[in-house]
Scaffold this motif. Structure first.
Motif, PDB file in Angstrom:
ATOM      1  N   LEU A  35       0.831  -1.200   0.000  1.00 13.38           N
ATOM      2  CA  LEU A  35       0.000   0.000   0.000  1.00 13.38           C
ATOM      3  C   LEU A  35       0.868   1.254   0.000  1.00 13.38           C
ATOM      4  CD1 LEU A  35      -2.865   1.204   0.146  1.00 13.38           C
ATOM      5  CD2 LEU A  35      -2.687   1.108   2.639  1.00 13.38           C
ATOM      6  N   SER A  70       1.968   2.104  -3.284  1.00 11.59           N
ATOM      7  CA  SER A  70       0.859   2.628  -4.088  1.00 11.59           C
ATOM      8  C   SER A  70       0.436   4.015  -3.642  1.00 11.59           C
ATOM      9  CB  SER A  70      -0.333   1.659  -4.015  1.00 11.59           C
ATOM     10  OG  SER A  70       0.044   0.360  -4.402  1.00 11.59           O
ATOM     11  N   GLY A  71       1.315   4.675  -2.880  1.00 12.89           N
ATOM     12  CA  GLY A  71       1.018   6.022  -2.429  1.00 12.89           C
ATOM     13  C   GLY A  71      -0.038   6.103  -1.360  1.00 12.89           C
ATOM     14  N   GLY A  72      -0.312   4.981  -0.687  1.00 14.97           N
ATOM     15  CA  GLY A  72      -1.319   4.968   0.352  1.00 14.97           C
ATOM     16  C   GLY A  72      -2.745   4.931  -0.170  1.00 14.97           C
ATOM     17  N   LYS A  73      -2.905   4.766  -1.478  1.00 20.87           N
ATOM     18  CA  LYS A  73      -4.237   4.766  -2.088  1.00 20.87           C
ATOM     19  C   LYS A  73      -4.669   3.347  -2.401  1.00 20.87           C
ATOM     20  CE  LYS A  73      -3.565   9.347  -4.141  1.00 20.87           C
ATOM     21  NZ  LYS A  73      -3.517  10.134  -5.401  1.00 20.87           N
ATOM     22  N   VAL A  74      -5.739   2.893  -1.751  1.00 24.50           N
ATOM     23  CA  VAL A  74      -6.203   1.515  -1.912  1.00 24.50           C
ATOM     24  C   VAL A  74      -6.564   1.220  -3.362  1.00 24.50           C
ATOM     25  CG1 VAL A  74      -8.006  -0.130  -1.264  1.00 24.50           C
ATOM     26  CG2 VAL A  74      -6.980   1.361   0.484  1.00 24.50           C
ATOM     27  N   LYS A  75      -7.156   2.178  -4.048  1.00 25.24           N
ATOM     28  CA  LYS A  75      -7.585   1.934  -5.431  1.00 25.24           C
ATOM     29  C   LYS A  75      -6.408   1.655  -6.361  1.00 25.24           C
ATOM     30  CE  LYS A  75      -7.756   6.825  -6.904  1.00 25.24           C
ATOM     31  NZ  LYS A  75      -6.697   6.696  -7.923  1.00 25.24           N
ATOM     32  N   ASP A  76      -5.214   2.111  -5.975  1.00 25.39           N
ATOM     33  CA  ASP A  76      -4.040   1.934  -6.831  1.00 25.39           C
ATOM     34  C   ASP A  76      -3.244   0.673  -6.509  1.00 25.39           C
ATOM     35  OD1 ASP A  76      -4.642   4.273  -8.182  1.00 25.39           O
ATOM     36  OD2 ASP A  76      -3.393   5.527  -6.877  1.00 25.39           O
ATOM     37  N   LYS A  84     -12.062  -2.959   0.939  1.00 29.42           N
ATOM     38  CA  LYS A  84     -12.272  -1.715   0.201  1.00 29.42           C
ATOM     39  C   LYS A  84     -11.837  -1.874  -1.258  1.00 29.42           C
ATOM     40  CE  LYS A  84     -11.238   3.260   0.333  1.00 29.42           C
ATOM     41  NZ  LYS A  84     -10.562   4.357   1.074  1.00 29.42           N
ATOM     42  N   TRP A  85     -10.716  -2.585  -1.488  1.00 29.35           N
ATOM     43  CA  TRP A  85     -10.227  -2.798  -2.856  1.00 29.35           C
ATOM     44  C   TRP A  85     -11.262  -3.565  -3.686  1.00 29.35           C
ATOM     45  CZ3 TRP A  85      -9.201  -6.597  -6.370  1.00 29.35           C
ATOM     46  CH2 TRP A  85      -8.357  -6.270  -7.440  1.00 29.35           C
TER      47      TRP A  85
END
Length: 504
Positions: A208, A211-217, A269-270
């Protein structure tokens, strides 16, 4: 590499009245297994205890944190994917298995059979040669894990290394680095290179971060690369939340406290964002092949564990457990070792159902539980609410207990919280071992009882979990005129001491 500063260069002075001794292997003569031998007075036979402190307790004055620990096992590549499980299944007793057998006081062949059957694991990455082999299984001593790791708001590499060393000083059998803040890789490197015990992680945290702390990424590729990176460093077991499936998320949404696992919440969430199944589940066999290449064990994560007694044993929790049973079979087919993580918050009357179902669904794979915490009102005392449940589930067959500190639910623990959490969970583990009749636990317990009945105060200090505290409590209550070796304590005094009266 520059080592971080650590103030506790003498964090591992030997316990007073104890010394480290070694037993050699027979099958593998190069094996040297450490024990802590407690010297008892008045001609009593010394007692040898299971020791986890590595070389740190041999001579505190020689500790140099700027250097890695010396290796106790060979380090190298594993091109054929040989694991402790594959060796055990073909009838071979590895040096690690003999090491465990001597430590636990059992036959090496017994260890081999437990590993082959999947009832126990020896987490020992080929790239963590500093690690002294140990077993996690219900037919061995109940083990304790200490969670450490920094956060985005608190602590750094030096502090976490200090907590790791402190955990081992008080008896942690494994440590998990749960860092989520800065310098995750560097923190983990220091912990592994200085840890004589297995080290576990939750790889989704670093994936994570990448991924910049972004779950969607988050992507499978980022996670896969993180796995390989951590395997190369020497992580011994991974928490993998592969059982958090899309169909269970609606059940979790109906809970009083939702999803309380960080990894479970991230993956739930993902799946909601991408409308896809959990990529750890869909790529599970690929994960197995990576772990097999380094002989890293699975700790199949309970991402849907209950965060309140209200939510215990619900559809989300037991639905995930069923999936973990299916994944255990797949991992075993790849000769990868497996243990199963468990709850969480569970009231006393529902604990046995958890243990019974886990043994049935996961075919006897070792159970590794957080507590369970038996009430939800213990803020500031949750190490106690956890230890109560831990003693119960340990006596029923749980193989390893994840400690909880007094600051659980409130704050990142400091080293004193770590010590407090470990000691109360060591008591819970010892209670479970006594209930199971483990000979080493019985011998230690009886030695303390004899010392108590015979008023051998020095031996009582030496046999307890915190000798300094026991000595301080007793001596603080004595007046300057009282004899420290008196045949009574200050609660009863000389005229009302039941044991003294009995002896007289």
């Amino acid at each position: 590499m520059t080592r971080p500063p650590c103030s506790h260069h003498n964090v591992f002075p030997p316990f007073e009245g104890s010394r480290k001794v070694y037993r050699k292997g027979v099958i593998h003569p190069g094996v040297r297994v450490p024990f802590r031998e407690v010297e008892l007075d008045k001609g009593k036979a010394n007692i040898r205890l299971y020791d986890v402190t590595g070389p740190w307790s041999d001579d505190a004055a020689k500790i140099d944190l700027k250097k890695d620990l010396p290796p106790v096992r060979c380090r190298g590549k594993n091109p054929k994917g040989v694991t402790q499980r594959s060796l055990a299944r073909r009838g071979d007793i590895s040096p690690e298995m003999e090491f465990v057998a001597i430590r636990e006081g059992v036959a090496a062949e017994f260890v081999r059979k437990e590993i082959a059957a999947g009832r126990a694991i020896i987490p020992a990455n080929v790239n963590h040669p500093e690690c002294e082999p140990m077993a996690i299984g219900r037919n061995f001593l109940v083990k304790i894990n200490s969670n450490i790791g920094n956060s985005a708001l608190s602590s750094g590499t030096g502090q976490e290394l200090e907590k790791m060393l402190w955990s081992i000083r008080w008896g942690a059998d494994t440590v998990m680095d749960l860092s989520t803040g800065k310098n995750i890789r560097e923190t983990r490197e220091q912990i592994i290179r200085h840890a004589p015990v297995p080290v576990g992680t939750v790889p989704i945290y670093q994936a994570l971060e990448k991924s910049g702390g972004k779950v969607k990424d988050l992507t499978w590729e980022a996670y896969r690369d993180t796995l390989v990176e951590q395997c190369e460093q020497g992580v011994d077991y991974f928490t993998v939340h592969a059982g958090v499936l899309r169909r269970f998320v609606p059940f979790a949404k109906k809970r009083l406290t939702g999803i309380v696992s960080r990894g479970g919440a991230i993956l739930a969430k993902w799946t909601e964002i991408h409308k896809k199944e959990n990529f750890l589940y869909t790529h599970f066999e690929e994960i197995c092949e990576i772990l097999r290449a380094y002989d890293v064990a699975f700790s199949l994560g309970d991402g849907l564990r209950p965060g309140s007694t209200h939510d215990a044993n619900d559809k989300a929790q037991f639905g995930e457990l069923k999936v973990l049973g299916e994944l255990t079979k797949i991992a075993w087919a790849h000769d990868v070792q497996v243990m199963i993580e468990g709850p969480g918050h569970v009231p006393l009357n529902k604990i046995k159902e958890n243990m019974d179902l886990q043994l049935k669904i996961c075919r006897g794979a070792p159970f590794y539980t957080l507590g369970p915490l038996v009430v939800d009102i213990g803020a500031g005392f949750d190490h106690v609410t956890s230890a109560i449940g831990a003693a119960v589930i340990g006596s029923l067959g749980t193989a390893m207990l994840c400690y909880v500190t007094p600051k659980e639910h409130l704050a990142l623990p400091d080293k004193e919280d770590v010590k407090e959490g470990i000691i109360v969970h060591k008591i819970a583990a010892h209670a479970a071992d006594l209930a199971k009749g483990h000979p080493m636990a019985v011998a230690l317990n009886d030695a303390m009882s004899r010392a108590r009945y015979e008023f051998r105060w020095e031996d009582q200090y030496r046999l307890t979990l915190d000798p300094e505290r026991a000595r301080r409590f007793r001596e603080a209550s004595l007046s300057s005129k009282e004899d420290p070796s008196a045949r009574c304590c200050t609660m009863c005094g000389p005229d009302f001491c039941a044991m003294k009266i009995t002896q007289d």
